[in-house]
Design an enzyme around this catalytic site. Structure first.
Site, PDB file in Angstrom:
ATOM      1  N   GLU A   1       0.832  -1.229   0.000  1.00  0.00           N
ATOM      2  CA  GLU A   1       0.000   0.000   0.000  1.00  0.00           C
ATOM      3  C   GLU A   1       0.858   1.268   0.000  1.00  0.00           C
ATOM      4  OE1 GLU A   1      -2.971  -0.299   3.122  1.00  0.00           O
ATOM      5  OE2 GLU A   1      -4.069  -1.805   1.971  1.00  0.00           O
TER       6      GLU A   1
ATOM      7  N   GLU B   1      -5.488  -8.490  -0.466  1.00  0.00           N
ATOM      8  CA  GLU B   1      -6.192  -8.207   0.796  1.00  0.00           C
ATOM      9  C   GLU B   1      -7.657  -8.009   0.464  1.00  0.00           C
ATOM     10  OE1 GLU B   1      -4.712  -5.292   3.583  1.00  0.00           O
ATOM     11  OE2 GLU B   1      -2.632  -5.731   3.030  1.00  0.00           O
TER      12      GLU B   1
END
Ligand code: AHR
Length: 503
Positions: free
Chosen positions: A173, A292
């Site tokens: 991320e 995710e």
């Protein structure tokens, strides 16, 4: 009763399903590692301190791949802290989760655990506070046979043979301001490219995942993918997607419609990958790693309180969402969406596996049990292997707060290697059964139909250590089938696994 129609044809296929679609994720966060997979002193701990009850539940889930060690955690992690004699490993502040990491479980221990759980490791490198030097070294440590500094250190640390880690994440991320060392798309694309290059020079057999946006709601979503891929397209194999949904306003129809957004998210990232491919005039296609995904919102307030009370604690009970029945329906719908996109989504990791937004919960010193969301994941992992079939589905639609034309029924179908066809179907209607008319002409006759149903009259029903089977699938009596046209009842608010079997 409302009707829906599903036509399946053996010549209309989407793709061979990559088993890594049923992957998972363990981060050094909360009680995922300490108290989750590892609890020396627990009555069911093995000689290495791993909980055998948890390993049993992971094996039953059929998890071919586990992403590790983060997540946000990885962006401040020194992989070298996690090797060598445990007594000499440093304790460090983890700035991602404001806790203390003791490094008792590290690279070797996790690789050992994964083997015991019949799984393999997807290892994330730190591209937040570290860079290409640490990246090439950890690949040499894990995968080089021997005769060099890092590979011989691995051997000295007890692993004569390479750990053979085949799949690596290039950070986590990196677009998120909450990330240690977050970057702009071009900055990230450049460092990801350089890291990818040297990692593949060390071991050309590895595959690499570049960080896509941390969610489709990010202001830079889209331009992030385009710009960072413009830098690293040639050296990476997958782009990551992350997405969590929640129902904080208790609007269940809208919550169950979230997979409209998920499907759109996937298709958008596919388009951007292909746009960069076109711009660069490459034949190589990039696939997606949805590394995710889950429902995550139940624990938000509790976590804020915990952080105020106990900053820098060790193995705090963070992100411990207790999942209810409607969450299981959404998880089933998310899996259906991945199967619809199996031509490009090759990897997916439910985040996470134990205690932290997880299908498996444990009590320190106590039991381990399956949350509601365990069931659709386990059933899809078991029967969702083979070829994903293109579903021609006709169903009535409805509108919700954020979505229009939401199909009342959603379904995916998989042709297994044994010739059986498994249909995964959710009836989103909360108060009406639907009759699903299945037309599977081209397959010839089936002889038996099995149906397993997950339903609870209370959408908010949960499983607990004391009542672990409160929400669990029920098998309906098998029906004899002597043709290829079948009518299947999908109860209101239900997840269904329908197996068409030839004998
Ligand atoms: O899975 C929990 C966290 O969610 C991960 O650490 C991070 O990557 C994401 O924001």
């Amino acid at each position: 009763m409302e009707k829906a129609k599903l036509i399946l044809d053996k010549d209309f296929t989407i793709a061979q399903i990559d088993p890594r679609l049923y992957g998972s994720f363990i981060e050094h966060l909360g009680r995922a590692v300490y108290g989750g997979i590892y609890e020396p002193g627990h009555p069911l701990a093995d000689e290495n301190g791993f909980r055998k009850d948890v390993i049993g539940l992971v094996k039953k889930l059929g998890v071919p791949l586990v992403r590790y060690p983060g997540g946000n955690f990885v962006s401040g992690f020194n992989w070298e802290d996690s090797i060598g004699p445990v007594s000499q490993r440093p304790s460090r502040l983890d700035l991602a989760w404001m806790t203390t990491e003791t490094n008792e479980v590290g690279l070797h221990e996790f690789a050992e655990w994964a083997k015991k759980a019949d799984s393999s490791v997807m290892y994330a490198i730190n591209l937040g506070t570290r860079g290409i030097d640490a990246a090439r070294n950890v690949v040499e440590y894990a995968n080089h046979k021997g005769g060099t500094y890092w590979s011989d250190l691995r051997r000295k640390n007890g692993a004569e043979d390479p750990l053979n880690i085949k799949l690596w994440c290039l950070g986590n991320e990196m677009d998120g301001p909450w990330q240690m060392g977050s970057r702009t798309a071009t900055e990230y694309g450049r460092i990801a490219n350089e890291a990818a290059k040297v990692m593949k020079w060390v071991d050309p057999s590895i595959e690499l995942v570049a960080c896509g946006s941390s969610g489709s709601g990010m202001p830079t979503f889209g331009s992030w993918e385009y710009e960072m891929l413009s830098e690293c397209y040639d050296n990476v194999d997958y782009v990551s997607l992350h997405r969590y949904y929640g129902n904080p306003h208790n609007d269940t129809p809208d919550f169950l419609a979230s997979t409209m957004d998920l499907d759109n998210f996937i298709r958008t990232v596919v388009s951007i990958c292909d746009a960069v491919r076109g711009k660069k005039k490459r034949s190589k296609k990039l696939n997606l790693s949805f590394d995710e995904w889950n429902v995550w919102y139940h624990s938000h307030e509790q976590d804020e309180e915990l952080h105020k009370k106990e900053p820098w604690g060790r193995a705090l009970p963070l992100l411990e969402d207790i999942y209810n029945f409607e969450d299981a329906l959404l998880v089933g719908l998310m899996l259906i969406t991945f199967l619809h996109n199996a031509d490009r989504v090759k990897i997916a990791c439910m985040a996470q596996l134990v205690n932290v937004i997880a299908p498996i919960m444990t009590r320190n010193g106590g039991g381990a049990w399956m949350q509601t969301i365990y069931h659709p994941l386990m059933q899809t992992s078991l029967y969702g292997r083979g070829t994903s079939l293109r579903c021609q589905l006709t169903t009535e639609v409805h509108d919700t707060r954020h979505y229009s034309d939401v199909p009342n029924v959603d379904a995916a179908a998989v042709l297994g290697d044994d010739g059986s066809v498994t249909i995964f179907a959710v009836n989103r209607k909360l108060d009406e059964d639907v009759c699903l008319d299945v037309d599977a002409r081209s397959f010839g006759s089936f002889t038996r139909i099995e149906q397993s149903v997950l339903h609870h009259d209370d959408l908010k029903a949960v499983n607990t250590e004391e009542n672990p089977d409160n929400v669990s699938p029920v098998s309906l009596p098998a029906q004899k089938a002597d043709g290829s046209a079948h009518q299947i009842r999908l109860g209101a608010a239900s997840w269904n696994v329908i197996r068409l079997i030839k004998e």
